[in-house]
Design a protein around this motif. Sequence first.
Motif, PDB file in Angstrom:
ATOM      1  N   ARG A 171      34.010  33.673  29.294  1.00 22.66           N
ATOM      2  CA  ARG A 171      33.092  34.441  30.115  1.00 22.66           C
ATOM      3  C   ARG A 171      33.480  35.900  30.224  1.00 22.66           C
ATOM      4  NH1 ARG A 171      32.114  31.671  35.705  1.00 22.66           N
ATOM      5  NH2 ARG A 171      30.517  33.316  35.714  1.00 22.66           N
ATOM      6  N   ASP A 172      34.684  36.248  29.775  1.00 24.27           N
ATOM      7  CA  ASP A 172      35.074  37.647  29.780  1.00 24.27           C
ATOM      8  C   ASP A 172      34.300  38.397  28.704  1.00 24.27           C
ATOM      9  OD1 ASP A 172      36.929  37.272  31.844  1.00 24.27           O
ATOM     10  OD2 ASP A 172      38.430  36.522  30.432  1.00 24.27           O
ATOM     11  N   SER A 173      34.446  39.700  28.716  1.00 23.02           N
ATOM     12  CA  SER A 173      33.722  40.532  27.764  1.00 23.02           C
ATOM     13  C   SER A 173      34.710  41.342  26.941  1.00 23.02           C
ATOM     14  CB  SER A 173      32.742  41.468  28.491  1.00 23.02           C
ATOM     15  OG  SER A 173      33.457  42.354  29.349  1.00 23.02           O
ATOM     16  N   GLY A 174      34.174  41.944  25.883  1.00 19.48           N
ATOM     17  CA  GLY A 174      35.016  42.765  25.035  1.00 19.48           C
ATOM     18  C   GLY A 174      36.092  41.934  24.360  1.00 19.48           C
ATOM     19  N   ALA A 175      37.267  42.567  24.244  1.00 22.15           N
ATOM     20  CA  ALA A 175      38.388  41.860  23.614  1.00 22.15           C
ATOM     21  C   ALA A 175      38.811  40.643  24.418  1.00 22.15           C
ATOM     22  CB  ALA A 175      39.571  42.820  23.436  1.00 22.15           C
ATOM     23  N   THR A 217      34.557  46.456  36.326  1.00 24.60           N
ATOM     24  CA  THR A 217      35.195  46.349  35.005  1.00 24.60           C
ATOM     25  C   THR A 217      35.814  44.967  34.833  1.00 24.60           C
ATOM     26  OG1 THR A 217      37.250  47.270  35.863  1.00 24.60           O
ATOM     27  CG2 THR A 217      35.651  48.821  34.947  1.00 24.60           C
ATOM     28  N   ASP A 218      35.759  44.513  33.602  1.00 19.75           N
ATOM     29  CA  ASP A 218      36.219  43.144  33.303  1.00 19.75           C
ATOM     30  C   ASP A 218      37.736  43.058  33.264  1.00 19.75           C
ATOM     31  OD1 ASP A 218      35.909  40.379  32.547  1.00 19.75           O
ATOM     32  OD2 ASP A 218      36.415  40.957  30.496  1.00 19.75           O
ATOM     33  N   VAL A 219      38.238  41.978  33.765  1.00 16.45           N
ATOM     34  CA  VAL A 219      39.660  41.631  33.699  1.00 16.45           C
ATOM     35  C   VAL A 219      39.760  40.265  33.033  1.00 16.45           C
ATOM     36  CG1 VAL A 219      41.728  41.126  35.051  1.00 16.45           C
ATOM     37  CG2 VAL A 219      40.219  42.992  35.740  1.00 16.45           C
ATOM     38  N   ASN A 220      40.781  40.079  32.216  1.00 14.30           N
ATOM     39  CA  ASN A 220      40.935  38.802  31.494  1.00 14.30           C
ATOM     40  C   ASN A 220      41.382  37.719  32.473  1.00 14.30           C
ATOM     41  OD1 ASN A 220      40.939  37.065  29.312  1.00 14.30           O
ATOM     42  ND2 ASN A 220      43.063  37.530  28.746  1.00 14.30           N
ATOM     43  N   ASP A 221      40.402  37.244  33.217  1.00 16.04           N
ATOM     44  CA  ASP A 221      40.718  36.227  34.228  1.00 16.04           C
ATOM     45  C   ASP A 221      40.051  34.886  33.925  1.00 16.04           C
ATOM     46  OD1 ASP A 221      38.177  37.159  34.570  1.00 16.04           O
ATOM     47  OD2 ASP A 221      38.224  37.108  36.767  1.00 16.04           O
ATOM     48  N   ASN A 222      39.444  34.756  32.781  1.00 16.58           N
ATOM     49  CA  ASN A 222      38.803  33.494  32.408  1.00 16.58           C
ATOM     50  C   ASN A 222      39.428  32.965  31.121  1.00 16.58           C
ATOM     51  OD1 ASN A 222      36.284  33.115  34.280  1.00 16.58           O
ATOM     52  ND2 ASN A 222      36.262  35.284  33.685  1.00 16.58           N
ATOM     53  N   LEU A 252      33.840  42.418  50.741  1.00 15.05           N
ATOM     54  CA  LEU A 252      33.845  41.228  51.589  1.00 15.05           C
ATOM     55  C   LEU A 252      34.431  40.007  50.880  1.00 15.05           C
ATOM     56  CD1 LEU A 252      30.366  41.512  53.379  1.00 15.05           C
ATOM     57  CD2 LEU A 252      32.632  41.962  54.338  1.00 15.05           C
ATOM     58  N   ARG A 253      34.149  39.867  49.629  1.00 12.82           N
ATOM     59  CA  ARG A 253      34.702  38.739  48.854  1.00 12.82           C
ATOM     60  C   ARG A 253      35.008  39.203  47.437  1.00 12.82           C
ATOM     61  NH1 ARG A 253      31.184  36.279  45.303  1.00 12.82           N
ATOM     62  NH2 ARG A 253      28.932  36.659  45.607  1.00 12.82           N
ATOM     63  N   SER A 254      35.640  38.342  46.658  1.00 10.41           N
ATOM     64  CA  SER A 254      36.112  38.731  45.327  1.00 10.41           C
ATOM     65  C   SER A 254      34.941  39.050  44.412  1.00 10.41           C
ATOM     66  CB  SER A 254      36.943  37.597  44.704  1.00 10.41           C
ATOM     67  OG  SER A 254      38.077  37.335  45.485  1.00 10.41           O
ATOM     68  N   LEU A 255      35.180  40.054  43.598  1.00 10.25           N
ATOM     69  CA  LEU A 255      34.201  40.404  42.577  1.00 10.25           C
ATOM     70  C   LEU A 255      34.345  39.483  41.370  1.00 10.25           C
ATOM     71  CD1 LEU A 255      34.537  44.307  42.691  1.00 10.25           C
ATOM     72  CD2 LEU A 255      32.670  42.926  43.633  1.00 10.25           C
ATOM     73  N   ASP A 256      33.287  39.313  40.662  1.00  7.62           N
ATOM     74  CA  ASP A 256      33.298  38.505  39.434  1.00  7.62           C
ATOM     75  C   ASP A 256      32.442  39.228  38.408  1.00  7.62           C
ATOM     76  OD1 ASP A 256      33.432  36.675  37.441  1.00  7.62           O
ATOM     77  OD2 ASP A 256      32.712  34.966  38.628  1.00  7.62           O
ATOM     78  N   PHE A 257      33.090  39.747  37.399  1.00 10.19           N
ATOM     79  CA  PHE A 257      32.373  40.489  36.370  1.00 10.19           C
ATOM     80  C   PHE A 257      31.304  39.635  35.709  1.00 10.19           C
ATOM     81  CE2 PHE A 257      31.864  41.644  31.914  1.00 10.19           C
ATOM     82  CZ  PHE A 257      31.526  42.981  32.007  1.00 10.19           C
ATOM     83  N   GLU A 258      31.628  38.340  35.564  1.00  9.52           N
ATOM     84  CA  GLU A 258      30.683  37.461  34.901  1.00  9.52           C
ATOM     85  C   GLU A 258      29.466  37.162  35.776  1.00  9.52           C
ATOM     86  OE1 GLU A 258      34.213  37.825  33.049  1.00  9.52           O
ATOM     87  OE2 GLU A 258      34.063  36.852  35.026  1.00  9.52           O
ATOM     88  N   GLU A 259      29.611  37.321  37.089  1.00 11.53           N
ATOM     89  CA  GLU A 259      28.489  37.096  38.006  1.00 11.53           C
ATOM     90  C   GLU A 259      27.645  38.358  38.163  1.00 11.53           C
ATOM     91  OE1 GLU A 259      27.762  35.710  42.648  1.00 11.53           O
ATOM     92  OE2 GLU A 259      29.748  35.564  41.734  1.00 11.53           O
ATOM     93  N   GLY A 260      28.283  39.492  38.184  1.00 15.80           N
ATOM     94  CA  GLY A 260      27.569  40.762  38.284  1.00 15.80           C
ATOM     95  C   GLY A 260      28.487  41.881  37.887  1.00 15.80           C
ATOM     96  N   ASP A 261      28.014  42.690  36.926  1.00 13.43           N
ATOM     97  CA  ASP A 261      28.881  43.769  36.441  1.00 13.43           C
ATOM     98  C   ASP A 261      28.526  45.128  37.042  1.00 13.43           C
ATOM     99  OD1 ASP A 261      26.460  44.003  35.244  1.00 13.43           O
ATOM    100  OD2 ASP A 261      27.223  44.301  33.208  1.00 13.43           O
TER     101      ASP A 261
END
Length: 843
Positions: free
Chosen positions: A374-378, A338-343, A304-313
């Motif tokens: 706010r991203d994770s990993g590398a 899964t996290d994407v380098n979007d921050n 329905l709306r955009s996912l945000d890894f930092e809001e809920g993984d």
Amino acid sequence: MCAAGRRWGRRERAVLWCVLGAAWGAAWGQLRYSVAEEMPKGSFVGDVAKDLRLDLPALRDRGVRVVSEGRTQYFALNDKTGHLVTAERIDRERLCRLMEKCVLRCELIVEGEMQVYEIEVEIRDINDNAPSFREAETELRVSETTAPGSRFPLPEAHDPDSGPNSVQSYELSGDEHFSLAVQAGPGGDERPELVLAKALDREAAAFHELVLRASDGGEPARTGTARLRVAVLDANDNAPVFSQAEYTVRVAEDVPVGSTLVTLTATDPDEGSNGDVKYSLKTVSDLALEIIQLDSETGAITLLRSLDFEEGDSYELEVQARDGGGLSDRAKVAITVTDVNDNVPKISVRSALSAISEDAPSGTVVALLHVQDRDSGANGEVQCSLDGGVPFRLRSSRGSYYNVVTARELDREEMSEYNVTVRAVDGGSPALWSSAVLTLRVLDVNDNAPVFAEASYSARLAENNAAGALVLTVRAWDADWGQNARVRYRLWEGRVRGAPLSSYVSVQAETGALYALRSFDYEEVREVGLWVRAEDGGAPALSSNVSVRLVIVDENDNAPQVLYPPAAAAAASSSGAGWAGMELAPRSAEAGALVAKVVAVDADAGQNAWLSYELAKATEPGLFRVGLHSGEVRTARSPLARDAARQSLVVVVKDHGRPALSATATLTVVLGESVAELLLELGSAAAAAPGEPAGRLTRWLVVAVAAVSCLFVAFLLLLLALRLRRWRRSQLLAAGSGAVRGVPASHFVGIDGVRAFLHSYSHEVSLTADSRKSQLRLSAASCCDTLPARPPPDEPPPLLGEDPAGARRADPDAAPVSSSHRTCSSAASLPFPPVFRVLRSEV
């Protein structure tokens, strides 16, 4: 201290753990507190000042403040008490919906010390929410042929509280045909199931009404209910069956909105409505309901709306497939984001100096930065750096904090302001970066002494300057700023010709202008050396000195001064520029003979003191000439008999200044062979001009001669009296004894002794134009052998009445009185030459 719990035992344990945690955390620069949710604004959380050993009066001076992550600041520091208090009402269920332990983090920034302390506050759950069912009424369809013991899943109750305050038990009431069983789910949750306890008979009862009650473990307990309606159906042999018991989906957080994440499939071999399967969500979180949507017909789960890894993984939900006959099956769906380098990395300036002193030591902290991705990993690994060319460096501090420190001592004169750019780059691909600019002014320190524009100063000042005339201006610059660069000038005190230097020159304190306070005279002061000090306005003040050489330039302000011949009294009294003298020149002198020398000096210097002599006026123009540079008066030819005995010469002495100044010397030359002629000439001059200085000189000469004559006569009388006394004594002795009879009287006294005295008596007379300086000196040789025992044998003894002057006049060989060349030469070179040279005569 921590907030109290509801029961005394829990309160004691909470306080104990809070105190121990705070003490342990303070030792490591981290504080831990706990507070119950829903506390009013301003509620006590912990005593930060006590735990960190901070003085309350210093809290305001040090600039202590609390910073929370996120937009909302939930905590604040009471600067009067040093307590950490709540700044907003905290709802644990809203902040930590999916977390078992709710911890809020904030940071205590001590700006004055550039220190940061991490604070963790655990939000304790209270039983402020009752269990609730998603649907207040649920309908179940059960075939009448269903065997007893069959189980049917029931809707689960949801309680936002955690721990014992969440759902703890279920109860079923309403009908004997059914009982309740609770099964443990995969996550440890309790799942209620409806168990058929007794066979159903549609003809006996087509519907059964039940009530399902859920209770939490709070004190007091809260409950929630749902109505169950069981419809008894005809036989439905097969229930829907999912293709998988659990669906696992991994999806990137940047997947577009509207994308299908997964499609669930359930099959039912029955025909007609008994084989028609409908999909519905049974267990799902509120956040998942906002993000995904289930298609009841196809079983497709869309975004329905955009996912945000930092809001809920991750998201977990349970989907039910139900056929038209009331039979159903459930499947679990696990969606992993899964996290994407979007921050981009976020740089937060927690504390920063706006200005720093240039003498701050190396390693001084100027800014405290917090860097977060706010991203994770590398994608969340951040590297920070400073743009080159600045004397600062980054130093890693605790966690995600960095200190910006000085790499060396600063120099405000080199750079007065710095714009320090901090750059943060993450490890994603492609990498994202952000930057922050710190503006830092460098405060001045008085570390530079004034510097003069020149190593030394020199100025030329014409004499006879006006008092207050500007001589020169010294300039000094100070590389410092503000009061430290304000330069003031002053003189080093000294003395000039015994007088204070400050009475000759002064310096203007603000401009450095050097003024002459008096008119300088080159003939008195030819050069003035002084020191000027430049002093800045720092504390302590720095200074430097420069030497100033003031050269007085000569001007032609002094006319030549004639030393010889000396000034004539009449001329000096009338004009002040005339000079007069009298010389004797033999008529037998040859051409070129030295007659006199005009001696003059000029107090000026250089060209202004170069003197030249010329004959301006003469009684006999062709008789004398004057040396152009020597001033010697010489005969141009031999004197003639027709030349007047008294020659008047006017000599002009000129300097070479512009304009030229001059003086005149009047010289009287008497042509004659003896002093008698000179005296005769003086007498005639005195008779001609009795009021002139020559007449006065003559009178003083007459007085001097008369005085000498009187002394001479007195001496003769004394000598005669002594001789008579001796003669009388000899007569008395002769009359008494007769031993001296027959001795000539000339052996005792006679004119021969007087003549010998007269012949041997010498005197020297010095005559000047000033009668007060005339001298009469008796020669020591004149007193020797004045009374010989007897006259020479070839001369008869003179009579007592014989005139010695007559005898003197009868002597044809007597030499005339004259001046020797030695006397003339010495008289011409005297510093204060007399009018007449010393005459030596014998009478």
